[in-house]
Write an enzyme that holds these catalytic residues in place. Structure first.
Site, PDB file in Angstrom:
ATOM      1  CG  ASP A  27      -1.744  -1.229   1.385  1.00  0.00           C
ATOM      2  OD1 ASP A  27      -2.166  -1.792   0.366  1.00  0.00           O
ATOM      3  OD2 ASP A  27      -1.969  -1.659   2.534  1.00  0.00           O
ATOM      4  CD  GLU A 216      -8.633  -2.750  -1.595  1.00  0.00           C
ATOM      5  OE1 GLU A 216      -8.960  -2.852  -0.397  1.00  0.00           O
ATOM      6  OE2 GLU A 216      -7.883  -3.565  -2.160  1.00  0.00           O
TER       7      GLU A 216
END
Length: 476
Positions: A27, A216
């Site tokens: 991420d 997301e």
């Protein structure tokens, strides 16, 4: 006796991806400050079952965020893990720290840094610091965004923040994700919200970003006056209307305002499985560095190379191009990575945890939250650094800060290959590991630009030494 050199795994010279091979990092989010780019990552760490076998990453115990930085995008310095959540973390109210976002803003004439994170999918917190590498504190002692925040009551997953400080100094936070039952095409779970001047409060009501097939991974950047909202599409396996984003790809929308309205454009990065043969979620960050644009993203390449691709992800980097009409060219993810920007100056003190490539080493904190050192050095282990410029006169000496362990060992300096020409040797005596020592040795033949390899030799199966920093001195 000839030392058997360790083999590089995951990141193999001269490839630039993944960015580091001694730890995972997922991420990614980029912060550019000064002449360096800092990447903040979810600290994926191996989980084991009762038999000691690596199991699928549950993300449930991740409460730290790792940071690496680079001035040239090939050699990366490991700054270690930020203790974010839990009893030992800055935000003791939180239990997890996922998907960070970082930003810099000058407040009251002072550089301030803010690190946003997801407390699993239940809320978003913020830490602050006067340095991009900390130390970090929790300025508000609670979550920044919760389900009680206006406009987010129906967001399935309150996570994956991205932050923009616009040209006028105003801040905005983008977040959200998830798919309400049956609402794959129009989940309605992406949000944008104003941040207060202090960057640690929110203002007004969160607005919906109507991202088609949203899943997301919020992203935001501004180019040529246009705002680009980027996200990962969901994995709905049914029929999609023409022009919809395929499953698990990075898509983008554009607007003339940081709050919208938004127009959907297209996808720009396919799922990692398309490029690397191992699929999973797709997470990214877009940033500008020295007048060029880049996209950081993760893939399970390192864990795949290690035979344990169970959700353990590593950060990669590739170029991103905006066309004159504002569209973004589709990105081709690869192992090659990006071109090195400039060279590395060996006559400055270099933290030992700076690596282009590595094998048989790990890093750890010298003190809690402090400088990273190279540890767990194995016989035949090495660190490679790209584009080291020794200049036309060359180097005269090499010195390093070392901590001898039970066996001691030798740090060899090789050029262009771990088994390449030998430029010098630094012997480290066996010791009890109690005292750091500065050692120096002569160097020969280190002239011009080379890949430099620090090669470690000594007894097998015993602690050799630890390494904190190193530096060359130039020929007079």
């Amino acid at each position: 006796m000839t030392t058997q050199l360790k083999q590089a795994t995951g990141k193999v010279p001269p490839s630039g991806n993944p960015l580091v091979a001694h730890r995972y990092g997922a991420d990614p989010y980029a912060l550019v400050f000064g002449d360096r780019v800092y990447l903040y990552m979810t600290n994926d760490a191996l989980e084991y079952d009762e038999s000691g076998v690596v199991k699928e990453n549950s993300y449930s115990s991740i409460n730290t965020i790792t940071v690496i930085s680079s001035a040239d995008l090939v050699n990366w310095t490991d700054h270690g893990a930020i203790a974010v959540a839990g009893p030992e973390g800055a935000a003791k109210w939180a239990t997890q720290s996922w998907a960070p976002a970082a930003v810099h803003k000058v407040i009251g004439g002072k550089d301030q840094f803010f690190l946003y994170f997801a407390n699993n999918a239940s809320g978003i917190g913020v830490l602050s610091s006067d340095s991009p590498v900390g130390p970090w504190v929790d300025p508000i002692g609670e979550a920044l965004i919760l389900r009680s925040t206006p406009g987010v009551e129906d967001v399935t997953w309150l996570f994956d923040p991205a932050v923009l400080v616009d040209d006028d100094g105003k801040g905005y936070i983008y977040f959200g994700g998830g798919v309400p039952e049956g609402q794959f095409a129009e989940p309605g779970t992406a949000r944008v919200m104003r941040l207060g001047e202090d960057m640690t409060s929110v203002v007004g009501t969160a607005e919906v970003i109507p991202a088609p097939f949203m899943f997301e991974d919020a992203g935001i950047h501004k180019w040529n006056g246009v705002y680009y909202y980027t996200y990962c599409s969901n994995f709905y396996d049914g029929e999609r209307p023409e022009g919809s984003p395929p499953a698990g790809e990075i898509a983008y929308m554009t607007s003339d305002s940081p709050m919208g309205p938004w127009s959907y454009q297209r996808t720009i990065l396919k799922n990692p499985g398309h490029f690397f043969g191992v699929s999973g979620n797709n997470h990214h960050a877009v940033f500008e560095f020295h007048d060029s644009w880049y996209i950081a993203y993760h893939a399970q390449t390192l864990s795949k190379a290690e035979g344990i691709a169970n959700g353990y992800r590593s950060t990669h980097l590739n170029r991103l191009t905006h066309h004159e009409d504002g569209s973004i060219q589709e990105i081709h993810a690869d192992y090659e990575g990006v071109q090195q920007l400039g060279t590395l100056n060996p006559y400055e003190r270099i933290p030992a945890a700076t690596m282009g490539w590595s094998a048989g080493v790990k890093t750890a904190s010298l003190t809690a939250g402090g400088e990273q050192i190279v540890t767990d050095i194995e016989n035949g282990g090495w660190i490679g650094l790209s584009g080291v410029d020794f200049g036309s006169r060359g180097a005269e000496t090499f010195q390093a800060s070392v901590l001898g362990l039970e066996a001691g060992g030798v740090l060899e300096l090789h050029l262009d290959d771990p088994a390449g020409p030998l430029a010098g040797k630094l012997s480290v005596s066996a010791a009890n590991g109690a005292e750091w020592t500065e050692l120096k040795t002569e160097v020969h033949g280190a002239v011009g630009v080379h890949t430099l390899y620090l090669v470690f030799t000594g007894a097998d199966g015993k602690g050799l030494f630890k390494l904190a920093a190193w530096q060359f001195t130039a020929e007079a």
